[in-house]
Design a protein around this motif. Structure first.
Motif, mmCIF file in Angstrom:
data_model
loop_
_atom_site.group_PDB
_atom_site.id
_atom_site.type_symbol
_atom_site.label_atom_id
_atom_site.label_comp_id
_atom_site.label_asym_id
_atom_site.label_seq_id
_atom_site.Cartn_x
_atom_site.Cartn_y
_atom_site.Cartn_z
ATOM 1 N N TRP A 342 10.457 3.975 -25.478
ATOM 2 C CA TRP A 342 10.867 5.515 -25.673
ATOM 3 C C TRP A 342 11.845 6.221 -25.076
ATOM 4 O O TRP A 342 12.470 6.986 -25.582
ATOM 5 C CB TRP A 342 9.339 5.980 -25.161
ATOM 6 C CG TRP A 342 8.256 6.353 -25.812
ATOM 7 C CD1 TRP A 342 7.200 5.374 -26.002
ATOM 8 C CD2 TRP A 342 7.754 7.212 -26.751
ATOM 9 N NE1 TRP A 342 6.244 5.671 -26.981
ATOM 10 C CE2 TRP A 342 6.647 6.843 -27.218
ATOM 11 C CE3 TRP A 342 8.304 8.489 -27.189
ATOM 12 C CZ2 TRP A 342 6.049 7.781 -28.384
ATOM 13 C CZ3 TRP A 342 7.881 8.924 -28.300
ATOM 14 C CH2 TRP A 342 6.606 8.705 -28.880
ATOM 15 N N TYR A 345 14.154 5.461 -27.886
ATOM 16 C CA TYR A 345 13.928 6.211 -29.361
ATOM 17 C C TYR A 345 14.290 7.775 -28.929
ATOM 18 O O TYR A 345 14.839 8.472 -29.821
ATOM 19 C CB TYR A 345 12.476 6.262 -29.502
ATOM 20 C CG TYR A 345 11.574 7.010 -30.499
ATOM 21 C CD1 TYR A 345 12.087 6.782 -31.813
ATOM 22 C CD2 TYR A 345 10.724 7.892 -30.382
ATOM 23 C CE1 TYR A 345 11.518 7.646 -32.848
ATOM 24 C CE2 TYR A 345 10.190 8.694 -31.171
ATOM 25 C CZ TYR A 345 10.592 8.594 -32.541
ATOM 26 O OH TYR A 345 9.871 9.158 -33.414
ATOM 27 N N THR A 346 14.243 8.386 -27.741
ATOM 28 C CA THR A 346 14.557 9.610 -27.554
ATOM 29 C C THR A 346 15.976 9.671 -27.480
ATOM 30 O O THR A 346 16.645 10.733 -28.170
ATOM 31 C CB THR A 346 14.009 10.527 -26.219
ATOM 32 O OG1 THR A 346 14.198 9.373 -25.134
ATOM 33 C CG2 THR A 346 12.339 10.599 -26.417
ATOM 34 N N ASP A 348 18.240 7.915 -29.101
ATOM 35 C CA ASP A 348 18.682 7.727 -30.427
ATOM 36 C C ASP A 348 18.599 9.028 -31.229
ATOM 37 O O ASP A 348 19.298 9.199 -32.063
ATOM 38 C CB ASP A 348 17.886 6.587 -31.102
ATOM 39 C CG ASP A 348 18.539 5.103 -30.707
ATOM 40 O OD1 ASP A 348 19.399 5.384 -29.807
ATOM 41 O OD2 ASP A 348 17.675 4.158 -30.902
ATOM 42 N N ASN A 349 17.858 9.831 -30.750
ATOM 43 C CA ASN A 349 17.397 11.142 -31.392
ATOM 44 C C ASN A 349 18.022 12.381 -30.737
ATOM 45 O O ASN A 349 17.696 13.334 -30.769
ATOM 46 C CB ASN A 349 15.955 11.354 -31.531
ATOM 47 C CG ASN A 349 15.559 10.562 -32.808
ATOM 48 O OD1 ASN A 349 15.526 10.598 -34.063
ATOM 49 N ND2 ASN A 349 15.045 9.159 -32.415
ATOM 50 N N ASP A 350 18.845 12.221 -29.851
ATOM 51 C CA ASP A 350 19.398 12.966 -29.075
ATOM 52 C C ASP A 350 18.680 13.880 -28.152
ATOM 53 O O ASP A 350 18.582 15.035 -28.207
ATOM 54 C CB ASP A 350 20.579 13.960 -30.077
ATOM 55 C CG ASP A 350 21.569 13.051 -30.718
ATOM 56 O OD1 ASP A 350 22.026 12.422 -29.948
ATOM 57 O OD2 ASP A 350 21.840 13.447 -31.680
ATOM 58 N N GLY A 351 17.766 13.267 -27.665
ATOM 59 C CA GLY A 351 16.496 13.786 -26.812
ATOM 60 C C GLY A 351 16.323 13.030 -25.331
ATOM 61 O O GLY A 351 17.281 12.461 -25.039
ATOM 62 N N ASN A 355 12.104 16.549 -22.475
ATOM 63 C CA ASN A 355 11.779 17.553 -23.776
ATOM 64 C C ASN A 355 10.246 17.918 -23.935
ATOM 65 O O ASN A 355 9.948 19.035 -24.208
ATOM 66 C CB ASN A 355 12.010 17.082 -25.127
ATOM 67 C CG ASN A 355 13.702 17.106 -25.339
ATOM 68 O OD1 ASN A 355 14.407 17.291 -24.364
ATOM 69 N ND2 ASN A 355 14.232 16.441 -26.351
ATOM 70 N N ALA A 511 12.982 6.253 -41.931
ATOM 71 C CA ALA A 511 13.686 7.222 -42.607
ATOM 72 C C ALA A 511 12.673 7.665 -43.847
ATOM 73 O O ALA A 511 11.875 6.810 -44.310
ATOM 74 C CB ALA A 511 14.792 6.397 -43.281
#
Length: 513
Positions: A342, A345-346, A348-351, A355, A511
């Motif tokens: 996680w 994952y966050t 990699d998604n600019d999070g 959040n 994707a």
């Protein structure tokens, strides 16, 4: 490092541990008010935190005797402590795998609780008795709903009183995705979990025909008792939508006599699989409803049953409390591996893991994900952690278990039900509404104000704990009995309102092509 003040704070609210340097306000406090030896330097809303000691910049803010964040400005006693002066920062936690494992005080088998369940031919135990329509792809969603709608017509199910209904579980994926890999595997695992769920007496699997998630590829992996009626069809093969609706209705009508031929019998509580989730949390969640649910979980485990905690992002910062209860290093490592996934994952998604919490959580007094997680993990009670599962993986271990799910409630609950949960308990402080057919969902209110305002949605008021009218253990015992009654057929308010069809939301990974 600052230490908690020794002032009496009963007039303000509650200090959850003597080492804490904040307390939780149980009523709105005005600026300048004096209570418990403190003068409030600014107004503090109900459920929010008040500093009881000076906290220097960069020093930790402590609640539950755990770090919930770090001061961004100098905080003085009597200050409101929230997002304006506290920040999330990662820090090292001592996982100490298995260090808190204890022997569970199991109830003797002859004295264990029971409920009235439906025993399937293969020995699985159901709490509800539905016919289902599962869709392989979003393109068949409308046809599935049109079929289910026919069974809502007055009189159509009157001759089949033991059938709880016909439910169409549709979703937004199934095509425009890679033909192999994690995204398709998660969807197929979810559909498999629902197909094999004991609360379905039979079902129709409906596709379009040209999708990536082919019906044959899904159904070939299912392990379904031969006595369970199953029909499969595609819109393209049937000759269009209207023809598919006619064929689908006919297929399900043919299943109704067998589905109706069931009765409830006495079965042990060890046959229950209880799902645990929270949504629309507030500061009361970790003080009332979540600990009460944890107390009910402890009872269920002592009676031989299974509980499944989810929402990995909402144990972040509290995962060390679970690894310490893991029955093996392997179980602890599986949980930590999911935490690391996680984090990546966050990133990699600019999070950020912070959040979460949501705006509603923050309005209810929760400042960081660390604070939210420390309250959320209380749903898991105190017994040993026996297993960690992937999303929608079939839960086979007894006792307290964990499943890797997102914090988004419908997605999390969908995975837990796919894992086999036959009753769901859902705690909420802000007032979430959710059902999860074919599994009944109990709503547990964290505070009396919200319970009163949304009484037609809430099954149990855990706010009586904060009101001083009952203890956590009292409410936990009451909840345990309510879970058994629900498993025996007592309808929940979300069932009465018709929730549970639109809330089927498989986790979509990968994707969109």
């Amino acid at each position: 490092m600052s230490r908690a003040s020794s002032v009496d704070v009963d007039e303000i609210g509650v200090r959850l541990h003597e080492a804490d340097n904040v307390v939780v306000a149980f009523r709105d406090l005005g600026e300048g008010a004096t209570a418990g030896g403190l003068t409030l330097r600014r107004a503090v809303p109900r459920g929010h935190k008040v500093a009881t000691a000076a906290i220097a910049v960069g020093e930790p803010v402590r609640k539950y005797n755990q770090i919930i964040g770090f001061a961004t400005t100098a905080i003085e006693p009597g200050d409101h402590v929230h997002t304006h002066n506290v920040e999330f920062k990662a820090f090292e936690r001592d996982y100490a795998p298995g260090s808190d494992v204890t022997a569970t005080d199991m109830v003797p088998e002859a004295e264990r609780a029971t409920f009235q369940g439906i025993v399937r031919a293969d020995g699985r135990v159901a709490t509800r008795n539905y016919l289902g329509i599962l869709t392989s792809v979003n393109c068949s969603a409308t046809a599935a709903k049109l079929i289910a709608d026919q069974f809502r017509r007055p009189g159509l199910l009157d001759a089949f009183p033991n059938v709880d209904g016909v439910v169409a579980l549709t979703h937004g994926t199934g095509c425009g995705m890679a033909a192999d890999g994690e995204g398709l595997a998660v969807l197929q695992r979810t559909l498999t979990g629902y197909a094999e769920h004991p609360n379905f007496a039979g079902f129709l699997l409906l596709g379009l025909g040209c999708e990536v998630n082919q019906i044959s590829g899904v159904a070939d992996e299912w392990s379904i008792d031969p006595s369970t009626p199953v029909a499969t069809m595609t819109i393209q093969e049937q000759g269009g939508t209207a023809a598919t609706v006619r064929a689908g209705v006919a297929a399900l009508q043919a299943m109704l006599p067998a589905a109706n031929d069931v009765s409830r019998t006495t079965v042990p509580a060890s046959e229950l699989v209880l799902g645990l989730n929270c949504g629309g949390s507030d500061a009361y969640s970790g003080i009332t409803a979540n600990p009460a649910l944890g107390a009910a979980v402890d009872l269920l485990v002592r009676h031989g049953g299974t509980a499944v905690l989810g929402e990995t992002p909402e144990i972040y910062g509290a995962e060390h409390l679970l690894t310490r209860r893991a029955v093996s290093r392997e179980v602890a490592d599986r949980l930590v591996e999911r935490i690391r996934w996680w984090e990546k994952y966050t990133a990699d998604n600019d999070g950020s893991m912070d959040n979460n919490p949501s705006p509603g959580n923050k309005a209810g007094g929760l400042t960081t994900i660390l604070e939210k997680s420390l309250g959320a993990v209380a749903k898991g009670g105190t017994t040993n952690l026996t297993a960690v599962y992937r999303y929608a993986e079939k839960v086979t271990d007894k006792g307290f278990t964990f499943m890797d799910t997102p914090g988004y409630d419908p997605v999390s609950v969908t995975g837990i039900v796919a894992g086999g949960a036959t009753v769901m308990c859902f705690t909420t402080g802000r007032g979430s509404v959710l059902g999860c057919k074919p599994t009944p969902s109990l709503k547990l209110a964290t505070n009396t104000e919200m319970y009163t305002r949304m009484a037609e949605d809430m099954d149990l008021n855990c706010g009586v704990i904060a009101d001083g009218a009952a203890s956590v253990q009292d409410v936990g015992r009451e909840l345990f009995e309510l879970i058994l009654e629900t498993a025996s057929g007592r309808r929940t308010l979300s069932e009465e309102l018709g929730f549970g069809q639109e809330e089927f939301v498989p986790w979509q990974l990968g994707a969109v092509m």
